[in-house]
Design a protein around this motif. Structure first.
Motif, PDB file in Angstrom:
ATOM      1  N   MET A   1      79.533  86.223  54.466  1.00 32.49           N
ATOM      2  CA  MET A   1      80.586  85.391  55.057  1.00 32.49           C
ATOM      3  C   MET A   1      80.421  85.305  56.564  1.00 32.49           C
ATOM      4  SD  MET A   1      84.642  86.038  55.373  1.00 32.49           S
ATOM      5  CE  MET A   1      84.531  86.482  57.091  1.00 32.49           C
ATOM      6  N   LEU A   2      80.650  84.130  57.102  1.00 30.51           N
ATOM      7  CA  LEU A   2      80.640  83.962  58.551  1.00 30.51           C
ATOM      8  C   LEU A   2      82.001  83.416  58.975  1.00 30.51           C
ATOM      9  CD1 LEU A   2      77.154  82.299  58.829  1.00 30.51           C
ATOM     10  CD2 LEU A   2      77.777  84.475  59.848  1.00 30.51           C
ATOM     11  N   PHE A   3      82.411  83.786  60.172  1.00 28.03           N
ATOM     12  CA  PHE A   3      83.703  83.294  60.652  1.00 28.03           C
ATOM     13  C   PHE A   3      83.598  81.828  61.039  1.00 28.03           C
ATOM     14  CE2 PHE A   3      83.692  87.855  61.815  1.00 28.03           C
ATOM     15  CZ  PHE A   3      84.682  88.240  60.934  1.00 28.03           C
ATOM     16  N   GLU A   4      84.689  81.105  60.822  1.00 26.67           N
ATOM     17  CA  GLU A   4      84.707  79.700  61.221  1.00 26.67           C
ATOM     18  C   GLU A   4      85.960  79.431  62.028  1.00 26.67           C
ATOM     19  OE1 GLU A   4      83.457  76.536  58.523  1.00 26.67           O
ATOM     20  OE2 GLU A   4      83.224  78.111  57.031  1.00 26.67           O
ATOM     21  N   ARG A   6      86.545  77.422  65.528  1.00 28.11           N
ATOM     22  CA  ARG A   6      85.901  76.737  66.650  1.00 28.11           C
ATOM     23  C   ARG A   6      86.406  77.211  68.011  1.00 28.11           C
ATOM     24  NH1 ARG A   6      83.563  71.642  64.953  1.00 28.11           N
ATOM     25  NH2 ARG A   6      82.296  72.296  63.200  1.00 28.11           N
ATOM     26  N   LEU A   9      84.967  80.592  68.835  1.00 27.57           N
ATOM     27  CA  LEU A   9      83.536  80.409  69.079  1.00 27.57           C
ATOM     28  C   LEU A   9      83.288  79.867  70.489  1.00 27.57           C
ATOM     29  CD1 LEU A   9      80.656  80.332  67.950  1.00 27.57           C
ATOM     30  CD2 LEU A   9      81.130  78.077  67.048  1.00 27.57           C
ATOM     31  N   LEU A  12      83.982  82.473  73.153  1.00 29.22           N
ATOM     32  CA  LEU A  12      82.962  83.521  73.238  1.00 29.22           C
ATOM     33  C   LEU A  12      81.704  83.028  73.954  1.00 29.22           C
ATOM     34  CD1 LEU A  12      83.250  84.986  69.633  1.00 29.22           C
ATOM     35  CD2 LEU A  12      83.704  86.235  71.737  1.00 29.22           C
ATOM     36  N   LEU A  13      81.382  81.760  73.741  1.00 31.57           N
ATOM     37  CA  LEU A  13      80.124  81.246  74.296  1.00 31.57           C
ATOM     38  C   LEU A  13      80.266  80.678  75.698  1.00 31.57           C
ATOM     39  CD1 LEU A  13      78.271  79.472  71.360  1.00 31.57           C
ATOM     40  CD2 LEU A  13      77.627  81.535  72.587  1.00 31.57           C
ATOM     41  N   TYR A 279      55.324  81.016  70.122  1.00 39.94           N
ATOM     42  CA  TYR A 279      55.804  82.388  69.922  1.00 39.94           C
ATOM     43  C   TYR A 279      57.065  82.387  69.061  1.00 39.94           C
ATOM     44  CZ  TYR A 279      57.966  86.857  71.124  1.00 39.94           C
ATOM     45  OH  TYR A 279      58.569  88.076  71.067  1.00 39.94           O
ATOM     46  N   ALA A 280      58.017  81.494  69.390  1.00 39.18           N
ATOM     47  CA  ALA A 280      59.289  81.441  68.671  1.00 39.18           C
ATOM     48  C   ALA A 280      59.056  81.102  67.202  1.00 39.18           C
ATOM     49  CB  ALA A 280      60.208  80.410  69.311  1.00 39.18           C
ATOM     50  N   VAL A 283      58.478  84.319  65.705  1.00 36.58           N
ATOM     51  CA  VAL A 283      59.514  85.352  65.795  1.00 36.58           C
ATOM     52  C   VAL A 283      60.801  84.948  65.086  1.00 36.58           C
ATOM     53  CG1 VAL A 283      61.069  86.545  67.381  1.00 36.58           C
ATOM     54  CG2 VAL A 283      58.649  86.358  67.911  1.00 36.58           C
ATOM     55  N   MET A 284      61.165  83.664  65.207  1.00 38.76           N
ATOM     56  CA  MET A 284      62.494  83.268  64.743  1.00 38.76           C
ATOM     57  C   MET A 284      62.581  83.069  63.242  1.00 38.76           C
ATOM     58  SD  MET A 284      63.963  80.794  67.672  1.00 38.76           S
ATOM     59  CE  MET A 284      65.742  80.809  67.641  1.00 38.76           C
ATOM     60  N   GLY A 287      65.963  84.530  60.847  1.00 40.90           N
ATOM     61  CA  GLY A 287      67.272  84.077  61.304  1.00 40.90           C
ATOM     62  C   GLY A 287      68.411  84.942  60.786  1.00 40.90           C
ATOM     63  N   LYS A 288      69.523  84.315  60.472  1.00 37.09           N
ATOM     64  CA  LYS A 288      70.703  85.053  60.020  1.00 37.09           C
ATOM     65  C   LYS A 288      70.513  85.589  58.616  1.00 37.09           C
ATOM     66  CE  LYS A 288      74.099  82.771  62.815  1.00 37.09           C
ATOM     67  NZ  LYS A 288      75.299  81.962  62.863  1.00 37.09           N
ATOM     68  N   GLN A 289      71.063  86.775  58.383  1.00 35.39           N
ATOM     69  CA  GLN A 289      70.925  87.341  57.048  1.00 35.39           C
ATOM     70  C   GLN A 289      71.862  86.622  56.082  1.00 35.39           C
ATOM     71  OE1 GLN A 289      72.058  90.867  58.737  1.00 35.39           O
ATOM     72  NE2 GLN A 289      69.996  91.651  59.073  1.00 35.39           N
TER      73      GLN A 289
ATOM     74  N   PHE B  84      79.589  88.901  74.231  1.00 35.28           N
ATOM     75  CA  PHE B  84      80.380  87.872  73.540  1.00 35.28           C
ATOM     76  C   PHE B  84      79.478  86.822  72.893  1.00 35.28           C
ATOM     77  CE2 PHE B  84      83.592  89.179  76.825  1.00 35.28           C
ATOM     78  CZ  PHE B  84      84.410  89.843  75.923  1.00 35.28           C
ATOM     79  N   ARG B  91      77.914  86.139  64.149  1.00 34.75           N
ATOM     80  CA  ARG B  91      79.017  86.129  63.201  1.00 34.75           C
ATOM     81  C   ARG B  91      79.621  84.764  62.880  1.00 34.75           C
ATOM     82  NH1 ARG B  91      77.771  90.644  61.449  1.00 34.75           N
ATOM     83  NH2 ARG B  91      79.026  92.521  61.765  1.00 34.75           N
ATOM     84  N   LEU B 162      78.823  93.698  58.072  1.00 37.40           N
ATOM     85  CA  LEU B 162      79.937  92.764  58.139  1.00 37.40           C
ATOM     86  C   LEU B 162      81.169  93.332  57.437  1.00 37.40           C
ATOM     87  CD1 LEU B 162      80.652  89.915  59.082  1.00 37.40           C
ATOM     88  CD2 LEU B 162      79.904  89.056  56.878  1.00 37.40           C
TER      89      LEU B 162
END
Lengths: 289, 270
Positions: A1-4, A6, A9, A12-13, A279-280, A283-284, A287-289, B84, B91, B162
């Protein structure tokens, strides 16, 4: 689960976006605009000139020399570091007494700052009192003008870089060697693979990824070369150690030629971007699990 | 390879890599007269603290204070902001996979040669009145430290399960509470490691301090070393003494940092 959410988000950014916008996006945009224009330093009057700066750049002897030196340095230093790093990693992949003591010592050079490295090596390269010339003379060889010989200076700086950063290639490759399962080596032994054959056909393919990563990371970094040149040779003798970074520095801060400095900076950014994307790409993945 | 040959190669390599650093220490502790007379002598005939004394009576205290202040401030700022951002990147669901694009952009900034943005940054600092100011340098260092911190913290925050956070959320903990009492303590070791690497970036930085700092009272250690080398090429004793001062924190931390080196350097440290 990921938070949604906006709002959260964005909150934070926002600080990161603000800082990066101010210190990276805005300057890069400004470089792009100036690369295609001519700016009068005093009146700040901007005039669009299309590709004129780039045409001038690629006809400029100084720029061509800087480009050539930077590419030679990047290739020579990174290759030397990966090869030496591989050799060290193979040595350290075996058990021996004192290994716990030797490992931190090997990585000391990359812990100390580039300026300190440069100051040590500039003293070593000194013609009259330097350690290297004393050693050469002691074994009956002629003393060298390490930093004042146009054929030697760039390689002398590459040697400093190699001393400083081989440990990093070493650590990456050692991690690769240690992730090889033991039974693969044993199976190869049973099949009769030994020595060089086992190394070339079994070990090397298994650490291909780490070798590539080490080479890419070192190339991306070597390509920036500025500090060592600035304090050891200043770009000389002649143009022998001018690099792209030195070129942008001189045109931007000494000759006040904003158009040329920005055009050269854009060329650097493009090359660095290509290496980073490559390189990316490696490496990338994941990503997200 | 025979056992003895292997040992020979290992210890020769160790000796070669440590030799310049040994030379730095021995030269700093030689008397000014001995440095040039004894040439390649690695062990000082007489331990002399003259070089350190000259530094202590001169610029050293203010240099160390300047460099510590700038490296520390740049680290604190980056760490707070990056914490942050990294949390959000791990997440939250981003529209249109913008998270990957953002991470890639951050990586590009980390990997690009800093000289690329130097000229516009100089104008920016000039406009903001932050030239020759420590605040300006702390701001400029974010170009290095912020992308590094975001990438490094990402991997540590990913390691936090999580489920722990979901449980806290069910108990009614809102975002700030979760960040402060769940996420922050769990990635404290990662924050410490990241902070140390960011400190080193700031402690060793040269280009921006060369461009943005003009008066000796605001010099950082790398800038001082550069000036010292170009002005007084052969005052090796003092040069190596300041080199030792500059290197000691890192050499002391080498053992601790070894665990994190790969994580840190593969994010493109330096």
């Amino acid at each position: 689960m990921l938070f949604e959410n906006r709002k959260q988000l964005t909150a934070l950014l926002l600080p990161s976006l603000t800082i990066l916008g101010l210190l990276a996006v805005y300057p890069i945009g400004s470089v792009m605009i100036n690369a295609f224009g001519s700016v009068d330093y005093l009146s700040k009057q901007y005039q669009f000139v299309g590709l004129a700066n780039f045409v001038e750049l690629f006809e400029d002897f100084f720029f061509i020399a800087a480009m050539k030196n930077t590419l030679v340095f990047t290739l020579v230093a990174s290759s030397a570091q990966v090869l030496l790093g591989l050799w060290l990693a193979l040595l350290f992949n075996q058990k021996f007494s004192g290994r716990r003591f030797a490992l931190p010592i090997i990585i000391y050079p990359m812990m100390i700052s580039t300026l300190v490295c440069s100051s040590i090596w500039r003293s070593w390269y000194n013609y009259d009192f330097g350690l290297l010339n004393s050693a050469l003379v002691a074994i009956g060889l002629p003393a060298q003008e390490w930093l004042f010989n146009p054929d030697l200076a760039l390689y002398a700086i590459a040697l400093v870089d190699t001393w400083q950063w081989t440990p990093m290639a070493f650590l990456i490759i050692l991690a690769g060697l240690q992730s090889i399962p033991k039974d693969i080596g044993e199976a190869a032994m049973v099949d009769g693979a030994k020595g060089w054959r086992a190394f070339a056909f079994i070990t090397l393919p298994l650490i291909q990824k780490q070798l590539m990563l080490a080479f890419l990371l070192r190339s991306i970094d070597a390509f920036k070369l500025f500090d060592k040149v600035y304090v050891m040779t200043g770009g000389g003798p002649g143009n022998a150690t001018e690099t792209l970074s030195m070129f942008v520095y001189k045109y931007g801060f000494r000759f006040f030629n904003l158009g040329m400095a920005s055009a050269a900076a854009l060329v650097m950014l493009a090359i660095s971007l290509l290496m980073t994307l490559f390189y990316a790409h490696r490496v990338m993945k994941g990503g997200k699990q | 390879m025979s056992r003895y040959l292997h040992r020979f190669f290992v210890w020769s390599a160790v000796a070669l890599f440590i030799l310049p650093i040994v030379w730095m220490f021995s030269t700093a502790f030689k008397s000014p007269g001995e440095i040039f007379h004894a040439g390649a002598n690695l062990i000082p005939q007489q331990i002399s603290l003259a070089s350190f004394q000259a530094l202590l009576n001169g610029e050293l205290p203010i240099l160390v204070a300047n460099t510590v202040f700038i490296a520390l401030s740049a680290t604190v700022v980056s760490l707070c902001i990056a914490f942050f951002a990294a949390y959000a990147l791990v997440r939250y669901r981003f529209p249109a996979k913008l998270d990957n694009l953002f991470l890639l952009a951050v990586l590009v900034v980390k990997m690009m040669p800093p000289i690329v943005v130097a000229v516009p940054l100089y104008s920016l600092m000039n406009t903001l009145g932050l030239l020759n100011s420590q605040l300006g340098l702390v701001l400029a260092y974010q170009v290095y430290t912020l992308p590094f911190c975001i990438w490094m913290l990402l991997s540590f925050i990913r390691d936090i399960p999580l489920e722990i956070e979901e449980a806290a959320a069910m108990d009614g903990a809102h975002l700030l509470k979760r960040l402060a009492f769940v996420v922050f303590p769990l990635c404290a070791p990662g924050l410490v490691a990241t902070a140390i690497f960011a400190m080193i970036l700031g402690w060793n930085e040269f280009l921006f301090s060369l461009l943005f700092i003009h008066t000796p009272d605001k010099f950082t250690i790398p800038l001082f070393i550069s000036n010292f080398m170009t002005e007084d090429g052969t005052a090796w004793g003092e040069l190596m003494a300041i080199g030792i001062v500059s290197s000691l924190p890192m050499l002391a931390l080498a053992g601790y940092m070894q665990r994190y080196l790969l994580r840190g350097f593969s994010m493109g440290l330096k």
